[in-house]
Design a protein around this motif. Structure first.
Motif, PDB file in Angstrom:
ATOM      1  N   GLY A 134       0.808  -1.215   0.000  1.00  0.00           N
ATOM      2  CA  GLY A 134       0.000   0.000   0.000  1.00  0.00           C
ATOM      3  C   GLY A 134       0.843   1.268   0.000  1.00  0.00           C
ATOM      4  N   ASN A 135       2.094   1.139  -0.457  1.00  0.00           N
ATOM      5  CA  ASN A 135       2.978   2.308  -0.534  1.00  0.00           C
ATOM      6  C   ASN A 135       2.802   3.006  -1.874  1.00  0.00           C
ATOM      7  OD1 ASN A 135       4.294   1.869   2.016  1.00  0.00           O
ATOM      8  ND2 ASN A 135       5.351   0.152   1.042  1.00  0.00           N
ATOM      9  N   GLU A 136       2.871   4.329  -1.852  1.00  0.00           N
ATOM     10  CA  GLU A 136       2.787   5.087  -3.102  1.00  0.00           C
ATOM     11  C   GLU A 136       4.074   4.865  -3.894  1.00  0.00           C
ATOM     12  OE1 GLU A 136       0.968   9.052  -3.224  1.00  0.00           O
ATOM     13  OE2 GLU A 136       0.512   8.777  -1.085  1.00  0.00           O
ATOM     14  N   VAL A 137       3.915   4.546  -5.179  1.00  0.00           N
ATOM     15  CA  VAL A 137       5.066   4.209  -6.021  1.00  0.00           C
ATOM     16  C   VAL A 137       5.298   5.208  -7.150  1.00  0.00           C
ATOM     17  CG1 VAL A 137       5.017   1.742  -5.481  1.00  0.00           C
ATOM     18  CG2 VAL A 137       3.649   2.630  -7.399  1.00  0.00           C
ATOM     19  N   ALA A 138       4.495   6.249  -7.196  1.00  0.00           N
ATOM     20  CA  ALA A 138       4.669   7.296  -8.206  1.00  0.00           C
ATOM     21  C   ALA A 138       4.149   8.600  -7.623  1.00  0.00           C
ATOM     22  CB  ALA A 138       3.922   6.941  -9.491  1.00  0.00           C
ATOM     23  N   GLU A 139       4.608   9.685  -8.202  1.00  0.00           N
ATOM     24  CA  GLU A 139       4.168  11.014  -7.773  1.00  0.00           C
ATOM     25  C   GLU A 139       2.667  11.167  -8.011  1.00  0.00           C
ATOM     26  OE1 GLU A 139       5.030  15.665  -9.007  1.00  0.00           O
ATOM     27  OE2 GLU A 139       6.308  14.076  -9.791  1.00  0.00           O
ATOM     28  N   ARG A 140       1.980  11.765  -7.075  1.00  0.00           N
ATOM     29  CA  ARG A 140       0.541  12.000  -7.201  1.00  0.00           C
ATOM     30  C   ARG A 140       0.247  12.969  -8.348  1.00  0.00           C
ATOM     31  NH1 ARG A 140      -1.701  12.925  -1.036  1.00  0.00           N
ATOM     32  NH2 ARG A 140      -1.010  10.904  -0.253  1.00  0.00           N
ATOM     33  N   MET A 141      -0.921  12.795  -8.933  1.00  0.00           N
ATOM     34  CA  MET A 141      -1.437  13.795  -9.878  1.00  0.00           C
ATOM     35  C   MET A 141      -2.544  14.536  -9.145  1.00  0.00           C
ATOM     36  SD  MET A 141      -1.517  11.933 -13.615  1.00  0.00           S
ATOM     37  CE  MET A 141      -2.327  13.331 -14.384  1.00  0.00           C
ATOM     38  N   GLU A 142      -2.294  15.787  -8.840  1.00  0.00           N
ATOM     39  CA  GLU A 142      -3.246  16.569  -8.051  1.00  0.00           C
ATOM     40  C   GLU A 142      -3.861  17.674  -8.902  1.00  0.00           C
ATOM     41  OE1 GLU A 142      -0.414  17.618  -4.945  1.00  0.00           O
ATOM     42  OE2 GLU A 142      -1.513  16.281  -3.598  1.00  0.00           O
ATOM     43  N   GLY A 143      -5.194  17.680  -8.944  1.00  0.00           N
ATOM     44  CA  GLY A 143      -5.903  18.732  -9.649  1.00  0.00           C
ATOM     45  C   GLY A 143      -6.019  18.474 -11.135  1.00  0.00           C
ATOM     46  N   ALA A 144      -6.519  19.490 -11.813  1.00  0.00           N
ATOM     47  CA  ALA A 144      -6.746  19.400 -13.256  1.00  0.00           C
ATOM     48  C   ALA A 144      -5.485  19.825 -14.001  1.00  0.00           C
ATOM     49  CB  ALA A 144      -7.910  20.296 -13.650  1.00  0.00           C
ATOM     50  N   TYR A 145      -5.214  19.142 -15.069  1.00  0.00           N
ATOM     51  CA  TYR A 145      -4.118  19.485 -15.969  1.00  0.00           C
ATOM     52  C   TYR A 145      -4.752  19.929 -17.281  1.00  0.00           C
ATOM     53  CZ  TYR A 145      -0.859  16.976 -12.892  1.00  0.00           C
ATOM     54  OH  TYR A 145      -0.106  16.560 -11.826  1.00  0.00           O
ATOM     55  N   LEU A 146      -3.998  20.592 -18.111  1.00  0.00           N
ATOM     56  CA  LEU A 146      -4.515  20.909 -19.429  1.00  0.00           C
ATOM     57  C   LEU A 146      -4.873  19.609 -20.123  1.00  0.00           C
ATOM     58  CD1 LEU A 146      -2.016  23.682 -20.556  1.00  0.00           C
ATOM     59  CD2 LEU A 146      -4.406  23.966 -19.875  1.00  0.00           C
ATOM     60  N   PRO A 147      -6.019  19.552 -20.794  1.00  0.00           N
ATOM     61  CA  PRO A 147      -6.459  18.294 -21.399  1.00  0.00           C
ATOM     62  C   PRO A 147      -5.418  17.653 -22.312  1.00  0.00           C
ATOM     63  CG  PRO A 147      -8.231  19.891 -21.459  1.00  0.00           C
ATOM     64  CD  PRO A 147      -7.007  20.615 -20.954  1.00  0.00           C
ATOM     65  N   ASP A 148      -4.669  18.441 -23.056  1.00  0.00           N
ATOM     66  CA  ASP A 148      -3.669  17.879 -23.966  1.00  0.00           C
ATOM     67  C   ASP A 148      -2.520  17.200 -23.238  1.00  0.00           C
ATOM     68  OD1 ASP A 148      -5.157  18.807 -26.068  1.00  0.00           O
ATOM     69  OD2 ASP A 148      -3.879  20.536 -26.481  1.00  0.00           O
ATOM     70  N   PHE A 149      -2.308  17.541 -21.965  1.00  0.00           N
ATOM     71  CA  PHE A 149      -1.167  17.008 -21.235  1.00  0.00           C
ATOM     72  C   PHE A 149      -1.552  15.971 -20.183  1.00  0.00           C
ATOM     73  CE2 PHE A 149       0.193  21.213 -22.703  1.00  0.00           C
ATOM     74  CZ  PHE A 149       1.302  20.840 -23.446  1.00  0.00           C
ATOM     75  N   TYR A 150      -2.834  15.829 -19.886  1.00  0.00           N
ATOM     76  CA  TYR A 150      -3.260  14.912 -18.832  1.00  0.00           C
ATOM     77  C   TYR A 150      -2.834  13.480 -19.154  1.00  0.00           C
ATOM     78  CZ  TYR A 150      -6.062  13.325 -14.890  1.00  0.00           C
ATOM     79  OH  TYR A 150      -6.464  12.800 -13.691  1.00  0.00           O
ATOM     80  N   GLY A 151      -3.095  13.041 -20.365  1.00  0.00           N
ATOM     81  CA  GLY A 151      -2.744  11.684 -20.770  1.00  0.00           C
ATOM     82  C   GLY A 151      -1.252  11.396 -20.658  1.00  0.00           C
ATOM     83  N   PRO A 152      -0.387  12.265 -21.209  1.00  0.00           N
ATOM     84  CA  PRO A 152       1.056  12.016 -21.075  1.00  0.00           C
ATOM     85  C   PRO A 152       1.536  12.020 -19.620  1.00  0.00           C
ATOM     86  CG  PRO A 152       0.649  13.530 -22.883  1.00  0.00           C
ATOM     87  CD  PRO A 152      -0.663  13.323 -22.178  1.00  0.00           C
ATOM     88  N   TYR A 153       1.012  12.922 -18.794  1.00  0.00           N
ATOM     89  CA  TYR A 153       1.406  12.923 -17.381  1.00  0.00           C
ATOM     90  C   TYR A 153       0.942  11.640 -16.693  1.00  0.00           C
ATOM     91  CZ  TYR A 153       2.982  17.786 -17.304  1.00  0.00           C
ATOM     92  OH  TYR A 153       3.660  18.949 -17.512  1.00  0.00           O
ATOM     93  N   LEU A 154      -0.246  11.187 -17.018  1.00  0.00           N
ATOM     94  CA  LEU A 154      -0.772   9.950 -16.437  1.00  0.00           C
ATOM     95  C   LEU A 154       0.100   8.764 -16.856  1.00  0.00           C
ATOM     96  CD1 LEU A 154      -2.892   8.318 -14.919  1.00  0.00           C
ATOM     97  CD2 LEU A 154      -4.358   8.455 -16.944  1.00  0.00           C
ATOM     98  N   GLU A 155       0.436   8.679 -18.126  1.00  0.00           N
ATOM     99  CA  GLU A 155       1.280   7.584 -18.605  1.00  0.00           C
ATOM    100  C   GLU A 155       2.647   7.620 -17.929  1.00  0.00           C
ATOM    101  OE1 GLU A 155       2.342   4.156 -20.195  1.00  0.00           O
ATOM    102  OE2 GLU A 155       0.331   4.988 -20.381  1.00  0.00           O
ATOM    103  N   GLU A 156       3.181   8.808 -17.736  1.00  0.00           N
ATOM    104  CA  GLU A 156       4.479   8.960 -17.055  1.00  0.00           C
ATOM    105  C   GLU A 156       4.423   8.389 -15.636  1.00  0.00           C
ATOM    106  OE1 GLU A 156       6.497  12.778 -15.081  1.00  0.00           O
ATOM    107  OE2 GLU A 156       6.367  12.909 -17.274  1.00  0.00           O
ATOM    108  N   ARG A 157       3.326   8.662 -14.919  1.00  0.00           N
ATOM    109  CA  ARG A 157       3.175   8.158 -13.553  1.00  0.00           C
ATOM    110  C   ARG A 157       3.034   6.637 -13.541  1.00  0.00           C
ATOM    111  NH1 ARG A 157       2.649  13.262 -13.512  1.00  0.00           N
ATOM    112  NH2 ARG A 157       2.729  14.448 -11.588  1.00  0.00           N
ATOM    113  N   ILE A 158       2.319   6.092 -14.514  1.00  0.00           N
ATOM    114  CA  ILE A 158       2.136   4.643 -14.575  1.00  0.00           C
ATOM    115  C   ILE A 158       3.484   3.972 -14.838  1.00  0.00           C
ATOM    116  CG2 ILE A 158       1.095   2.756 -15.919  1.00  0.00           C
ATOM    117  CD1 ILE A 158      -1.377   4.629 -16.253  1.00  0.00           C
TER     118      ILE A 158
END
Length: 165
Positions: A134-158
């Motif tokens: 149950g340990n966090e293994v990636a940086e949190r995504m907090e709040g809204a991102y610009l729609p064009d960048f949300y997907g790439p930031y999400l993939e980076e965290r995964i």
């Protein structure tokens, strides 16, 4: 002598007003308009079981902390998270300010709201990425991102989460 206030003075924009207007305009994307129905994610019920399913797929467990009525949460679910969940990525939702029961990573019964407080989440949407124990293994995504960048930031965290597994 008193000077009348001009009706044509430009408005003074406060930061909160500006963020609200920008946020609402960002959420009014064609994808949202074409969707028809609201995308949903399964509510977290047993974090140990959900984590085990994610780890079996060699993926971090993604937990979205949401708030009822949050337009940014709806956009993230609809554009990115629900499609990922439908293809097999284990993603669950924890609802801030809801007393829905859930088993935490230690196997103790708690509520969605208590989890968000325990995790110190104060903004929605927030995505958390959990690995073994149950340990966090990636940086949190907090709040809204610009729609064009949300997907790439999400993939980076995964990817970051996979490497930590």
């Amino acid at each position: 002598m008193n000077h009348p206030v001009s009706l044509f003075q430009p408005p003074v924009w406060h930061r909160r007003d500006w963020l609200l207007r920008v946020g609402v305009s960002l959420c009014a994307t064609p994808a949202l308009a074409q969707s028809g129905g609201a995308a949903t994610l399964p509510a977290a019920q047993s974090l140990p079981d959900e984590l085990a399913r994610a780890l079996k797929n060699k993926q971090p467990l993604i937990v979205m902390v949401s708030l009822e009525g949050c337009v940014f949460c709806r956009q993230a679910r609809q554009s990115h998270l629900s499609p990922m969940q439908k293809t097999g990525t284990v993603i669950v939702q924890v609802d801030m300010r809801q007393n829905q029961p859930v088993l935490d990573f230690a196997g103790k019964l708690t509520t969605h709201d208590q989890l968000t407080r325990q995790w110190k989440v104060s903004i929605t949407p927030t995505l958390l990425f959990f690995g073994p124990g149950g340990n966090e293994v990636a940086e949190r995504m907090e709040g809204a991102y610009l729609p064009d960048f949300y997907g790439p930031y999400l993939e980076e965290r995964i990817v970051q989460g996979r490497k930590a597994l």
